[in-house]
Enzyme design. Structure first.
Site, PDB file in Angstrom:
ATOM      1  N   GLU A 117      -0.126 -24.374  -7.811  1.00 16.07           N
ATOM      2  CA  GLU A 117      -1.160 -23.469  -7.314  1.00 16.07           C
ATOM      3  C   GLU A 117      -0.680 -22.528  -6.222  1.00 16.07           C
ATOM      4  OE1 GLU A 117      -1.750 -26.569  -8.285  1.00 16.07           O
ATOM      5  OE2 GLU A 117      -3.104 -26.093  -9.941  1.00 16.07           O
ATOM      6  N   ARG A 155      20.631  -5.302 -17.818  1.00 20.69           N
ATOM      7  CA  ARG A 155      20.978  -4.213 -18.740  1.00 20.69           C
ATOM      8  C   ARG A 155      21.271  -2.906 -18.020  1.00 20.69           C
ATOM      9  NH1 ARG A 155      17.364  -1.463 -20.887  1.00 20.69           N
ATOM     10  NH2 ARG A 155      17.932  -1.750 -23.068  1.00 20.69           N
ATOM     11  N   ASP A 170      16.011   4.992 -22.989  1.00 24.48           N
ATOM     12  CA  ASP A 170      14.941   4.003 -23.099  1.00 24.48           C
ATOM     13  C   ASP A 170      13.622   4.545 -22.559  1.00 24.48           C
ATOM     14  OD1 ASP A 170      16.555   2.056 -24.123  1.00 24.48           O
ATOM     15  OD2 ASP A 170      16.887   1.037 -22.217  1.00 24.48           O
TER      16      ASP A 170
END
Ligand code: 6GU
Length: 246
Positions: A117, A155, A170
């Site tokens: 939590e 990447r 991209d």
């Protein structure tokens, strides 16, 4: 780059880090990713990592001592006194391509995955240098978020992607969504590839792609358009084509 990850469920990382681009990046020595089990830094017989919240209420809270001790041990091992320590939490700043680009510039990163939590606020206040959320929804723990962040960063490390170009086109890297892509066959179930892509005219192809990226972004993610640096001519073309879709 070296990335140390502190977590409670180290096995969640094994398969995702051993596939595809991330696997190859590690094999090539471009990134060294080390997973640490917070439980290994407890001292009691039951390896207790959490406890009841002061003030009462439901759920358990991660104790500060094992997390501080793990972070200290890693810094000592690396021989550094300071490094970016990023807490993965739904309360953090929102992750994005630009945050990934910023984090990819560091030689060392430490990621801390919260769980249950919550976690003792003193970790946020006095250990973490940054807090990151991957979106406005709640995950059971920070492990999946850490994997998302690591994938996006790795990447961007020079040499990781085959051709340096593929990160540049991209979605999001130029502020716009990516243009539509096609491969063979030229006609599939009666659906043809746009003829401009077969024309061999590289100038026209580049213009078509830029315009498709603009149109797609305007339709799906108009909130991103201001980051796309449209010129007046592109803005005019976009408005005409949004109103009058052919
Ligand atoms: Cl970083 N952690 C958790 N537990 N939930 C999330 C998150 C992180 N980002 C979005 N939801």
């Amino acid at each position: 780059m070296r990335i140390d990850i502190l977590c409670l469920f180290p096995e969640m990382f094994a398969s995702p880090l051993n596939q595809s681009i991330i696997k190859r990046a590690q094999e090539q020595g471009l990134v060294n990713i080390v997973i640490h089990d917070i439980r290994d830094y407890t001292h009691d017989k039951h390896h207790t990592v959490d406890d009841y919240p002061y003030g009462g209420g439901p759920g358990m809270v991660l104790k500060p001592e094992p997390i501080f001790e793990a972070a200290e041990a890693i810094k000592q091992q690396l021989g550094v006194s300071e490094m970016p320590i990023i807490l993965l939490t739904p309360q953090g700043r929102l992750f994005s391509q630009s945050v990934a680009q910023e984090l990819a510039l560091h030689s060392h990163l430490m990621l801390i995955c919260g769980h249950y939590e919550g976690l003792d606020e003193r970790v946020c206040e006095h250990l973490a240098t940054d807090e990151i959320s991957i979106g406005d929804y709640v995950l059971s723990g920070g492990e999946l978020a850490a994997l998302v962040v690591v994938d996006a960063i790795v990447r961007l490390i020079p040499g990781v992607l085959g051709s340096q170009d593929s990160a540049g086109s991209d979605s999001h890297s130029n502020g716009l969504l990516e243009y539509p892509q096609y491969t063979r066959p030229q006609v599939y179930q009666g659906w043809s590839v746009p003829s401009v892509l077969l024309s061999g005219n590289h100038g026209e192809i580049a213009q078509w792609r830029r315009r498709q990226a603009i149109l797609r972004t305007a339709k799906r993610r108009p909130d991103l358009l201001e980051k796309g640096n449209l010129c007046d001519e592109e803005r005019k073309w976009m408005l005409e084509n949004l109103l009058d879709p052919k």
